[in-house]
Motif scaffolding. Structure first.
Motif, PDB file in Angstrom:
ATOM      1  N   SER A 174       9.646 -21.752  -3.699  1.00 53.81           N
ATOM      2  CA  SER A 174      10.770 -22.573  -3.281  1.00 53.81           C
ATOM      3  C   SER A 174      10.547 -24.047  -3.635  1.00 53.81           C
ATOM      4  CB  SER A 174      10.944 -22.374  -1.776  1.00 53.81           C
ATOM      5  OG  SER A 174      11.654 -23.401  -1.201  1.00 53.81           O
ATOM      6  N   THR A 175       9.321 -24.530  -3.510  1.00 61.13           N
ATOM      7  CA  THR A 175       9.044 -25.928  -3.821  1.00 61.13           C
ATOM      8  C   THR A 175       9.317 -26.251  -5.290  1.00 61.13           C
ATOM      9  OG1 THR A 175       7.243 -25.793  -2.243  1.00 61.13           O
ATOM     10  CG2 THR A 175       7.341 -27.747  -3.598  1.00 61.13           C
ATOM     11  N   PHE A 190      11.932 -19.369  -9.833  1.00 63.71           N
ATOM     12  CA  PHE A 190      13.281 -19.010  -9.399  1.00 63.71           C
ATOM     13  C   PHE A 190      13.456 -17.491  -9.419  1.00 63.71           C
ATOM     14  CE2 PHE A 190      17.509 -17.848 -11.135  1.00 63.71           C
ATOM     15  CZ  PHE A 190      18.257 -18.032  -9.978  1.00 63.71           C
ATOM     16  N   GLY A 191      13.013 -16.901 -10.528  1.00 63.49           N
ATOM     17  CA  GLY A 191      13.245 -15.475 -10.718  1.00 63.49           C
ATOM     18  C   GLY A 191      12.567 -14.615  -9.670  1.00 63.49           C
ATOM     19  N   LEU A 192      11.386 -14.999  -9.242  1.00 65.03           N
ATOM     20  CA  LEU A 192      10.704 -14.089  -8.319  1.00 65.03           C
ATOM     21  C   LEU A 192      11.359 -14.062  -6.951  1.00 65.03           C
ATOM     22  CD1 LEU A 192       8.586 -15.832  -6.322  1.00 65.03           C
ATOM     23  CD2 LEU A 192       7.309 -15.952  -8.427  1.00 65.03           C
ATOM     24  N   GLN A 193      12.001 -15.154  -6.552  1.00 58.27           N
ATOM     25  CA  GLN A 193      12.739 -15.107  -5.292  1.00 58.27           C
ATOM     26  C   GLN A 193      13.935 -14.172  -5.404  1.00 58.27           C
ATOM     27  OE1 GLN A 193      13.503 -19.090  -3.563  1.00 58.27           O
ATOM     28  NE2 GLN A 193      12.022 -19.851  -5.008  1.00 58.27           N
ATOM     29  N   TRP A 194      14.645 -14.335  -6.509  1.00 56.65           N
ATOM     30  CA  TRP A 194      15.830 -13.508  -6.708  1.00 56.65           C
ATOM     31  C   TRP A 194      15.428 -12.039  -6.883  1.00 56.65           C
ATOM     32  CZ3 TRP A 194      20.474 -13.313  -5.419  1.00 56.65           C
ATOM     33  CH2 TRP A 194      21.457 -12.621  -6.128  1.00 56.65           C
ATOM     34  N   ALA A 195      14.276 -11.832  -7.554  1.00 54.16           N
ATOM     35  CA  ALA A 195      13.815 -10.463  -7.777  1.00 54.16           C
ATOM     36  C   ALA A 195      13.429  -9.782  -6.464  1.00 54.16           C
ATOM     37  CB  ALA A 195      12.616 -10.463  -8.734  1.00 54.16           C
ATOM     38  N   ASN A 232       5.634  -5.470  -3.353  1.00 53.37           N
ATOM     39  CA  ASN A 232       6.885  -6.132  -3.718  1.00 53.37           C
ATOM     40  C   ASN A 232       6.636  -7.402  -4.504  1.00 53.37           C
ATOM     41  OD1 ASN A 232       7.168  -4.610  -1.109  1.00 53.37           O
ATOM     42  ND2 ASN A 232       9.317  -4.900  -1.634  1.00 53.37           N
ATOM     43  N   LEU A 233       5.576  -8.139  -4.139  1.00 55.99           N
ATOM     44  CA  LEU A 233       5.276  -9.365  -4.883  1.00 55.99           C
ATOM     45  C   LEU A 233       4.921  -9.022  -6.335  1.00 55.99           C
ATOM     46  CD1 LEU A 233       3.113 -11.482  -2.400  1.00 55.99           C
ATOM     47  CD2 LEU A 233       5.567 -11.135  -2.435  1.00 55.99           C
ATOM     48  N   ILE A 234       4.134  -7.940  -6.513  1.00 50.78           N
ATOM     49  CA  ILE A 234       3.788  -7.548  -7.886  1.00 50.78           C
ATOM     50  C   ILE A 234       5.044  -7.169  -8.649  1.00 50.78           C
ATOM     51  CG2 ILE A 234       2.526  -5.878  -9.285  1.00 50.78           C
ATOM     52  CD1 ILE A 234       0.512  -5.628  -7.025  1.00 50.78           C
ATOM     53  N   ASN A 235       5.913  -6.382  -8.012  1.00 48.08           N
ATOM     54  CA  ASN A 235       7.123  -5.970  -8.711  1.00 48.08           C
ATOM     55  C   ASN A 235       8.023  -7.149  -9.035  1.00 48.08           C
ATOM     56  OD1 ASN A 235       6.960  -3.173  -9.230  1.00 48.08           O
ATOM     57  ND2 ASN A 235       7.133  -2.786  -7.035  1.00 48.08           N
ATOM     58  N   ALA A 236       8.051  -8.149  -8.162  1.00 43.95           N
ATOM     59  CA  ALA A 236       8.842  -9.342  -8.467  1.00 43.95           C
ATOM     60  C   ALA A 236       8.273 -10.049  -9.685  1.00 43.95           C
ATOM     61  CB  ALA A 236       8.859 -10.282  -7.263  1.00 43.95           C
ATOM     62  N   ASP A 237       6.951 -10.133  -9.774  1.00 46.98           N
ATOM     63  CA  ASP A 237       6.336 -10.726 -10.956  1.00 46.98           C
ATOM     64  C   ASP A 237       6.682  -9.924 -12.215  1.00 46.98           C
ATOM     65  OD1 ASP A 237       5.183 -12.747  -9.488  1.00 46.98           O
ATOM     66  OD2 ASP A 237       3.152 -12.404 -10.195  1.00 46.98           O
ATOM     67  N   PHE A 238       6.651  -8.596 -12.098  1.00 50.62           N
ATOM     68  CA  PHE A 238       7.018  -7.756 -13.242  1.00 50.62           C
ATOM     69  C   PHE A 238       8.441  -8.055 -13.699  1.00 50.62           C
ATOM     70  CE2 PHE A 238       4.061  -3.837 -12.656  1.00 50.62           C
ATOM     71  CZ  PHE A 238       2.995  -4.625 -12.990  1.00 50.62           C
ATOM     72  N   CYS A 239       9.319  -8.151 -12.717  1.00 50.27           N
ATOM     73  CA  CYS A 239      10.729  -8.384 -12.986  1.00 50.27           C
ATOM     74  C   CYS A 239      10.906  -9.704 -13.736  1.00 50.27           C
ATOM     75  CB  CYS A 239      11.435  -8.411 -11.640  1.00 50.27           C
ATOM     76  SG  CYS A 239      13.187  -8.274 -11.710  1.00 50.27           S
TER      77      CYS A 239
END
Lengths: 454, 454, 454
Positions: free
Chosen positions: B241-242, C78-83, C106-113
């Motif tokens: 977020s930062t 930005f993308g990982l929050q949305w992911a 979920n954090l890993i999958n957000a990074d993948f995304c």
């Protein structure tokens, strides 16, 4: 390589889909006890040391950064495949079906094996062709596997962090090759044998990643539990202590008390090398500090006095100073390991601790610590012999005029082996200008070239 | 140092060879439950942050990269040895035999302790000598250990990621020292107080490694299991977020909507600082986003408005802007931690969760969350007092004219302390030329020098 | 974003303070069996790949390093929050209370995304504005989540390392967008579309961190135990093999046998992409070597022949050559995965192994391996369709003239979006000079400017 892998290499029981059945049969309570979870973080750290650490450490030359990082990458990737096979034949061969069963520990050992050859690369950096490097690696890995088999499996010495099998062997192997490939006219390339400001900062990336992850290097294949834990603490302390002595000695022995980046980049790492063998033993925290303290002094003084001496009188041109960073500290490490092992006692380790740490089992259960000390010393001698002997033989092979090595005035230069970006192609005319063609028109045309290329 | 380690420091039971006996006595089922396997990956990440992260973050100055990385390396290696001793005396002393028993958690805490001093280094970067830095570190570590003992052990505040004990203390410590060492004529070095293209890219290496590994920093010493897990998630979200708010604010407040690399390098990290204390609490994912959102705004505006204001009116020269990156976000983090602790309830945490997270045990079992909130706030005040007070005292010591600090026109320059490669020695005449000696002959001779040195 | 997180996102049971109660209820013996300890080291490695790996890989352009690292940072954060939101709605929604429960996976999958979008950024690097990148990411993440849901949850294909869902999708998504944004006059920026010596070394930092940590990428979300172990071994071998073929092909097909840094930086990674889907299957070590061998050839030849062809005839300008690094190897990976799955047999995997590896449970327990092979192939087609279709639609949106994209003669230039340090502002006049204004006075004044700015 593909054929050899097809014939010989299989997954071991911890990386095979039968793991869950194996686990139940062995009464292991959880997936987390798969060796993978004990060793994977250390493996990744070692991997970073091999590719980023060694690679960037050698980028300090002003015009050989591509070769340093790129060839390091090439020979490491080649070497680890060959190492999996060679080490597999000697260590992990399953005699029931003639296959090598690999798991995470084999990957770590392959990385270790490659480290020996990368150390040797440090001595000949900038003076050999990539084909020569491949040959150096091919023979180096083979020698390494034999030497490791003799030291660890026949002599039963312990060498967790590889002070002997990796650093002593790799150091003397590289120095012997460099001695065989002595170039009397290397000063024709002396204008390239130095650093620029940013290349030194790149080299610090290598230094720091080596420094930070050295505790993982020394603990990667030690015993689960207290063994890994203790190896980390010892290495951490030895390295911290080396930094202080290196800075102090560098400042004391330079004119005006200025620090020399070469020492900071290299000698700060010597403590990790020297604590390698003894890291898993009860070296005690103050023992680690003493080892680091001594190594910082010896290694820095080596850079100041020994490297010029060796180049001038022994005809050994050691580009990265691996004698000060790997060979000498490796020998110190072997000696420290022998002393620490000889001093082991049941009161310090406990009965189980002695068995876990030194594998005093089966035939060897009655081996006194003193005998273990002797075995460690024997292992050190084997490492030096293999290093020097192997290096001379391989050096002879590399002297054959078929390998495409660079000319004396083209050493330390990426130009013969790499497509360089335009900004670098402006160099040859400038060098020409350096060669005392004091002509204002040429200066201006050079300047034009350089501006154009930006 | 070696003597002190010899007298005081020993391995703890998890890194001692008696571990396997200890394990059986304690009925621990497996080697994997050694604390080493819970904490080692986080430790290595923290280690990378300290040496690569802080080191490279400060390389942004065009001609002080050696000092940034090298002196960071030096004081960190010195500091962690001293921190092991100081923190050991206060926290890990075994009163039965008067020894400090160290394990992986002590290594992490020593790295944390060093972080406080490296933050302070950021404020005085380029304006002090290495000897001054050693003094700053020696006193800084000592003050840190006392302050940490008061906050964590006497007041019983919780501070997993060190918003208060590390960042608030380190920030105000550095700012106070910088205030005492105010140099009215620093503008004589202003031509060196900027970046070049590649030095900014180097600084991004530091930024990114700090940013990526901050979740490990905040979770390294939290409770096993859900505590570490939750701290990682909260930190990850706050940092993400930062970044967005920093980019938005930087673009909005600069002319032409361009981004400023200084903000991207520094303010993007403020969220990790501010979420430090509350990372292990039930801050909730949206709470982490809010904290990160606010910190991005405050930190970036701090760089735009506050740093110039402080330099002009308060006479605090803050080279790296640590007030915006560490001091302010640290205070915010302390406040957020106090609020979150005060809002803790059994319905959110469960009975066991309250005990695990806040250590509501023994005498403190009946402490209401509200009282815990008060304790957190008290801890924050202690951190600020120790930072400001300690900084003023140490600043007085550092003003003594015996430490060899650089002249006003030689700040932000590696030249006084480092042997520089040839390409840099062409700088002094060029600077001379900068000083308005518009003479064509000199220009051409400079040019010759520069070409020669490539 | 904060509101959406407040409404939807909560901690899962492994990161919640009720964990210790949950653990006892589930009869889990130790905190170490929290999923956190299985996955956190891999997560951090993936995190490094996303931010340092992708970021620095793109710094090779001489004057776009800020944009490469900085915008990569921005859109990833930005993308990982949305992911987390999009993937949560599709995968992790708890229907009892309508909340998304997040943990380390979920954090890993957000990074993948996010990786999918960063791949697409590679194709349009230097030719789009940050606002366009945010739009590209917003739609890319959304498409990714839908496509991943179809492939993994509806079709029940397996894709551990994301050859299909990440690389094939991301590659074709980026290429289609680049095709829609074709710039016929891009050669006006051709003087900036190249590297300088040090920018290539920076790019090697990205290459090496991607290369080293790719085993973690492919193993991060595979099954505990043998699944993660096997995925690491396969990826390690495939990557090692790719390096050798890349070097060989690069040397063979270039004039004078020189190596091209572009190939070393990119093609060496193709093996990791291609082994992604099959990494957790019984590909066998020699199978991994074969995959790596082929990919090294195809990817390097792609850089030599295909990229110029695509630019000239298909009007696709692919700045980083993602077609050779991600799209083609991704398709190969999908095909290899389908073949390996179709060849699965009980004799190789064991009954439990088949269930663990392929999730042959419930309705799908009787699915023959052959049918699984068909499902894998279907998944690959879905990934290509989403990539091409989504890319064309998003490309249309990005062609709207409201996004502030750079002019044709200002591509590959940081200047429009960043406050550059002074040394860079001397560039415009030099470029002007490049444009054939051969006037000696201007040369000298440029020279003065450059000297001043150092």
């Amino acid at each position: 390589m593909i054929i050899l892998f097809g014939v010989f290499i299989r997954y071991n029981e911890e990386s095979d889909p039968h793991w869950s059945e194996y686990r139940r049969a062995k009464n292991i309570s959880s997936d987390i006890e798969n060796d993978f979870y004990f060793r994977y973080p250390s493996f990744q750290d070692v991997h970073v040391m091999i590719f980023v650490g060694f690679g960037f450490l050698m980028t300090f030359l002003k015009r050989y950064s591509f070769g340093a990082v790129g060839f390091n990458f090439l020979i490491a990737a080649f070497g680890l495949q060959w190492a999996l096979l060679m080490q597999g034949w000697f260590h992990s061969l399953d005699y029931t079906d003639g296959k090598i069963k690999i798991g995470i520990e084999n990957l770590i050992n392959a990385d270790f094996c490659v480290a020996g050859c990368l150390i040797a690369y440090g001595a000949v950096l900038g003076k050999v062709s990539p084909v020569q490097l491949m040959v150096l690696t091919l023979f180096g890995i083979t020698l390494f596997a034999v030497e490791e088999y003799i030291i660890l499996d026949l002599i039963h010495a312990r060498d967790a962090g590889g002070s002997m099998v990796i650093h002593t062997f790799g150091g003397y192997y590289g120095l012997s090759i460099s001695w065989m490939l002595y170039r009397p006219n290397l000063d024709q390339s002396s204008h390239l044998q130095g650093s620029v400001y940013h290349s030194d900062v790149f080299a610090m990336i290598g230094t720091l990643f080596l420094w930070m992850f050295w505790p993982s290097f020394n603990s990667a294949v030690t015993d689960h539990g207290d063994g890994q834990h203790r190896a980390v603490i010892n290495t951490y302390l030895a390295l911290a202590s080396t930094v202080l002595t290196t800075v102090a000695i560098s400042s004391l022995f330079q004119k005006h008390g200025k620090l020399d980046m070469v020492h900071i980049q290299n000698s700060t790492l010597a403590g990790g090398v020297a604590v390698g063998t003894a890291a898993e033993f009860m070296l005690m925290p103050y023992g680690s500090l003493i080892v680091g303290f001594c190594c910082g002094i010896i290694s820095t003084l080596g850079y100041i006095y020994l490297t010029p001496f060796m180049e001038k009188y022994l005809k050994i041109q050691d580009t990265c100073g691996i004698h000060n960073l790997h060979a000498m500290p490796g020998v110190i490490g072997g000696v420290v390991g022998a002393i620490t092992a000889a001093a082991a006692s049941e009161s310090v380790y406990g009965t189980e601790g002695l068995i876990n740490t030194f594998d005093f089992e089966g035939d060897f259960k009655n081996v006194a610590p003193r005998r273990q000390g002797g075995l460690q010393a024997a292992g050190l001698c084997v490492a030096i012999c293999f290093g020097v002997g192997g290096g001379i033989i391989v050096g002879c092979i590399l002297r054959l005029p078929i390998w495409g090595d660079p000319a004396d005035d083209n050493c330390f230069n990426d130009e013969p082996y790499w497509e360089l970006p335009d900004d670098e192609e402006s160099i040859p005319p400038i060098l020409q200008y350096n060669n005392h063609t004091h002509n204002k028109d040429i200066v201006e045309s050079n300047f034009t070239v350089e501006q154009n290329s930006r």
